[in-house]
Design a protein around this motif. Structure first.
Motif, mmCIF file in Angstrom:
data_model
loop_
_atom_site.group_PDB
_atom_site.id
_atom_site.type_symbol
_atom_site.label_atom_id
_atom_site.label_comp_id
_atom_site.label_asym_id
_atom_site.label_seq_id
_atom_site.Cartn_x
_atom_site.Cartn_y
_atom_site.Cartn_z
ATOM 1 N N ARG A 1 3.868 0.684 -1.632
ATOM 2 C CA ARG A 1 2.675 0.542 -0.792
ATOM 3 C C ARG A 1 2.977 0.154 0.643
ATOM 4 N NH1 ARG A 1 -0.815 1.692 1.687
ATOM 5 N NH2 ARG A 1 -3.057 1.746 1.281
ATOM 6 N N ALA A 2 4.065 -0.549 0.867
ATOM 7 C CA ALA A 2 4.395 -0.966 2.232
ATOM 8 C C ALA A 2 5.298 0.025 2.946
ATOM 9 C CB ALA A 2 5.049 -2.349 2.210
ATOM 10 N N GLU A 3 5.702 1.097 2.279
ATOM 11 C CA GLU A 3 6.599 2.085 2.869
ATOM 12 C C GLU A 3 5.787 3.082 3.693
ATOM 13 O OE1 GLU A 3 10.154 3.805 3.818
ATOM 14 O OE2 GLU A 3 9.963 2.080 2.481
ATOM 15 N N PRO A 4 5.935 3.090 5.009
ATOM 16 C CA PRO A 4 5.135 3.983 5.840
ATOM 17 C C PRO A 4 5.302 5.452 5.460
ATOM 18 C CG PRO A 4 6.229 2.333 7.192
ATOM 19 C CD PRO A 4 6.807 2.214 5.822
ATOM 20 N N ALA A 5 4.173 6.128 5.270
ATOM 21 C CA ALA A 5 4.125 7.552 4.953
ATOM 22 C C ALA A 5 4.776 7.902 3.623
ATOM 23 C CB ALA A 5 4.736 8.382 6.077
ATOM 24 N N PRO B 1 1.426 -9.553 7.784
ATOM 25 C CA PRO B 1 1.658 -8.106 7.727
ATOM 26 C C PRO B 1 0.587 -7.355 6.950
ATOM 27 C CG PRO B 1 3.702 -9.302 7.334
ATOM 28 C CD PRO B 1 2.604 -10.319 7.321
ATOM 29 N N CYS B 2 0.298 -6.141 7.390
ATOM 30 C CA CYS B 2 -0.731 -5.320 6.759
ATOM 31 C C CYS B 2 -0.105 -4.066 6.155
ATOM 32 C CB CYS B 2 -1.801 -4.927 7.774
ATOM 33 S SG CYS B 2 -3.089 -3.877 7.053
ATOM 34 N N GLY C 1 3.309 -2.443 14.766
ATOM 35 C CA GLY C 1 2.998 -3.862 14.941
ATOM 36 C C GLY C 1 2.010 -4.373 13.920
ATOM 37 N N ILE C 2 1.011 -3.568 13.597
ATOM 38 C CA ILE C 2 0.016 -3.968 12.593
ATOM 39 C C ILE C 2 0.687 -4.162 11.241
ATOM 40 C CG2 ILE C 2 -1.960 -3.111 11.260
ATOM 41 C CD1 ILE C 2 -2.883 -1.788 13.943
ATOM 42 N N ARG C 3 1.592 -3.244 10.882
ATOM 43 C CA ARG C 3 2.274 -3.373 9.597
ATOM 44 C C ARG C 3 3.152 -4.617 9.550
ATOM 45 N NH1 ARG C 3 2.624 2.452 10.151
ATOM 46 N NH2 ARG C 3 4.680 2.297 11.133
ATOM 47 N N ALA C 4 3.757 -4.971 10.671
ATOM 48 C CA ALA C 4 4.685 -6.108 10.682
ATOM 49 C C ALA C 4 3.989 -7.442 10.912
ATOM 50 C CB ALA C 4 5.753 -5.891 11.753
ATOM 51 N N ARG D 1 12.571 -7.226 10.977
ATOM 52 C CA ARG D 1 12.860 -8.160 9.890
ATOM 53 C C ARG D 1 11.628 -8.382 9.014
ATOM 54 N NH1 ARG D 1 15.229 -9.039 5.768
ATOM 55 N NH2 ARG D 1 15.277 -11.177 5.000
ATOM 56 N N LEU D 2 10.475 -8.534 9.644
ATOM 57 C CA LEU D 2 9.245 -8.698 8.872
ATOM 58 C C LEU D 2 8.976 -7.459 8.020
ATOM 59 C CD1 LEU D 2 6.898 -10.375 11.507
ATOM 60 C CD2 LEU D 2 7.729 -11.406 9.387
ATOM 61 N N ASP D 3 9.234 -6.295 8.592
ATOM 62 C CA ASP D 3 9.047 -5.046 7.868
ATOM 63 C C ASP D 3 9.957 -4.997 6.642
ATOM 64 O OD1 ASP D 3 7.847 -2.375 7.724
ATOM 65 O OD2 ASP D 3 9.863 -1.649 8.139
ATOM 66 N N GLU D 4 11.187 -5.423 6.807
ATOM 67 C CA GLU D 4 12.139 -5.444 5.689
ATOM 68 C C GLU D 4 11.674 -6.386 4.589
ATOM 69 O OE1 GLU D 4 15.822 -6.595 7.391
ATOM 70 O OE2 GLU D 4 16.180 -4.663 8.407
ATOM 71 N N VAL D 5 11.190 -7.555 4.986
ATOM 72 C CA VAL D 5 10.748 -8.544 4.001
ATOM 73 C C VAL D 5 9.590 -8.002 3.167
ATOM 74 C CG1 VAL D 5 9.619 -10.789 3.732
ATOM 75 C CG2 VAL D 5 11.556 -10.546 5.293
ATOM 76 N N VAL D 6 8.635 -7.367 3.835
ATOM 77 C CA VAL D 6 7.472 -6.821 3.122
ATOM 78 C C VAL D 6 7.905 -5.731 2.157
ATOM 79 C CG1 VAL D 6 5.319 -5.547 3.380
ATOM 80 C CG2 VAL D 6 5.847 -7.424 4.937
ATOM 81 N N ARG D 7 8.773 -4.826 2.603
ATOM 82 C CA ARG D 7 9.210 -3.736 1.731
ATOM 83 C C ARG D 7 10.027 -4.258 0.555
ATOM 84 N NH1 ARG D 7 10.946 1.492 5.375
ATOM 85 N NH2 ARG D 7 9.791 0.973 7.253
ATOM 86 N N GLU D 8 10.893 -5.231 0.815
ATOM 87 C CA GLU D 8 11.713 -5.788 -0.256
ATOM 88 C C GLU D 8 10.860 -6.485 -1.312
ATOM 89 O OE1 GLU D 8 14.327 -8.322 1.879
ATOM 90 O OE2 GLU D 8 15.568 -6.676 2.673
ATOM 91 N N GLY D 9 9.683 -6.968 -0.904
ATOM 92 C CA GLY D 9 8.809 -7.655 -1.847
ATOM 93 C C GLY D 9 8.209 -6.733 -2.887
ATOM 94 N N GLY D 10 8.132 -5.436 -2.584
ATOM 95 C CA GLY D 10 7.678 -4.444 -3.542
ATOM 96 C C GLY D 10 6.294 -4.715 -4.110
ATOM 97 N N ALA D 11 6.124 -4.318 -5.369
ATOM 98 C CA ALA D 11 4.821 -4.443 -6.025
ATOM 99 C C ALA D 11 4.380 -5.893 -6.141
ATOM 100 C CB ALA D 11 4.877 -3.792 -7.407
#
Length: 361
Positions: A10-14, A213-214, A274-277, A326-336
């Motif tokens: 869900r956090a992976e763009p596109a 992050p959104c 920026g919105i995602r992060a 870094r924020l983007d990485e943290v959100v993606r690593e968090g997964g489901a």
């Protein structure tokens, strides 16, 4: 394809695109976020198929989510889209209000559409149950489950402590042997619910001073008129329908733009990054703009050209880019798990994992 597969991306763009197959629906639920009726609009099938036809094995969304209205009112179109997505290596999910279940049989075109998608999700709530009995929905899901179909339930209540949620969740778990994941949500003040659901209290002030992050700004949404929005929030989709979508949230139109163009815009626009992060409210506060709510900041404060320009310049600073990545990485690593912590309903988040241990994929 298990529900957790979708939530993990869900956090992976596109990584996915939501396609509004139609805004029409034979049901008349009081909470419908899209205020759908049988007289509602729908885009021409040829336009949708042309857009899906631009997917290639090397450039396509991993997931295509088919929604409405009621997408199964156009079963042949659903089947054709699902088959095209599979040809290029993607997978599909469809969410249905289960109008056909009340009749005790699944029409052949509808069954072919269900067979074609990789994951079938049924919407269950007190409003749907006034028109389609829960027992009828569960009978359909049981047959699909026993045939090896990946299915899930989107269960909606009025509030997290709604007694209906507890009773319905227990019934679904019992009737489907704890083999079907359940995503529990609550009614939002959108569509028809806007006329009767009370406004919620103000959001936490902390959003003004810390990043939030959104993930909902990660997947493009093809609206019922073909406009492509950068977010699935209903207020954003409604703004698109009225021609009031701010430039940073408007990704194009599928009658003119192919998937590669839409994907590139979703990935590259500074404000969307920026919105995602950081989240829209935090971005607005950094630019010195006031706003009343987290999501409202996207269509109000950040929609102002001056604010957008200031935020865009801020996001290009090297130090800010480091924090953003870094924020983007943290959100993606968090997964489901991270997605459910943020957007799931308290007390029910673990139900999204039902059936996963049993080998669903």
């Amino acid at each position: 394809m298990h529900l957790l597969d979708l939530l993990a991306a869900r956090a992976e763009p596109a990584a996915a695109v939501l396609l509004t197959v139609t805004r029409r629906c034979p049901l008349a639920c009081a909470h419908c976020s899209t205020a759908s009726t049988m007289g509602s609009e729908q885009i021409d099938a040829a336009v949708l198929k042309r857009f899906v036809g631009t997917f290639t094995p090397g450039d396509r969304p991993a997931y295509v989510l088919l929604t409405g209205g009621e997408p199964l009112l156009r079963p042949e179109l659903v089947r054709e889209i699902a088959e095209r997505v599979r040809e290029v290596g993607g997978r599909t999910q469809l969410l249905s209000g289960m109008f056909f279940a009340a009749r005790g049989r699944t029409p052949a075109p509808v069954r072919r559409a269900i067979d074609a998608v990789d994951h079938f999700a049924a919407s269950v709530d007190a409003f749907h149950e006034r028109q389609v009995p829960r027992a009828a929905v569960l009978r359909v899901l049981r047959r699909l489950l026993d045939e090896g179909k990946d299915v899930s339930v989107q269960l909606t209540g009025l509030t997290p402590d709604d007694p209906y949620l507890r009773q319905a969740a227990e019934d679904i778990r019992r009737e489907l042997d704890d083999r079907v994941p359940i995503l529990v949500t609550v009614v939002r003040r959108a569509g028809r619910a806007r006329t009767w659901l009370p406004e919620q209290g103000a959001e936490a002030v902390a959003h003004r001073s810390v990043p939030a992050p959104c993930s909902l700004a990660a997947w493009p949404v093809v609206c019922f008129d073909g406009t492509v929005a950068a977010c699935c929030n209903q207020d954003v989709v409604d703004a698109a329908a009225l021609g009031r979508l701010p430039a940073h949230l408007r990704l194009g139109h599928i009658a003119r733009d192919d998937w590669a163009t839409i994907r590139a815009r979703q990935l590259s626009r500074p404000l969307l990054r920026g919105i995602r992060a950081f989240g829209p409210r935090h971005l607005a506060s950094l630019a010195g703009a006031g706003c009343e709510g987290y999501c409202a900041a996207c269509v109000s404060a950040l929609g102002e050209p001056g604010t957008a320009a200031r935020v865009g310049a801020l996001l290009e600073r090297p130090g800010v880019r480091v924090v953003e990545r870094r924020l983007d990485e943290v959100v993606r690593e968090g997964g489901a798990e991270a997605f459910l912590r943020r957007y799931g309903t308290e007390g029910y988040r673990e139900l999204a994992a039902l059936g996963h241990e049993a080998g669903a994929s």
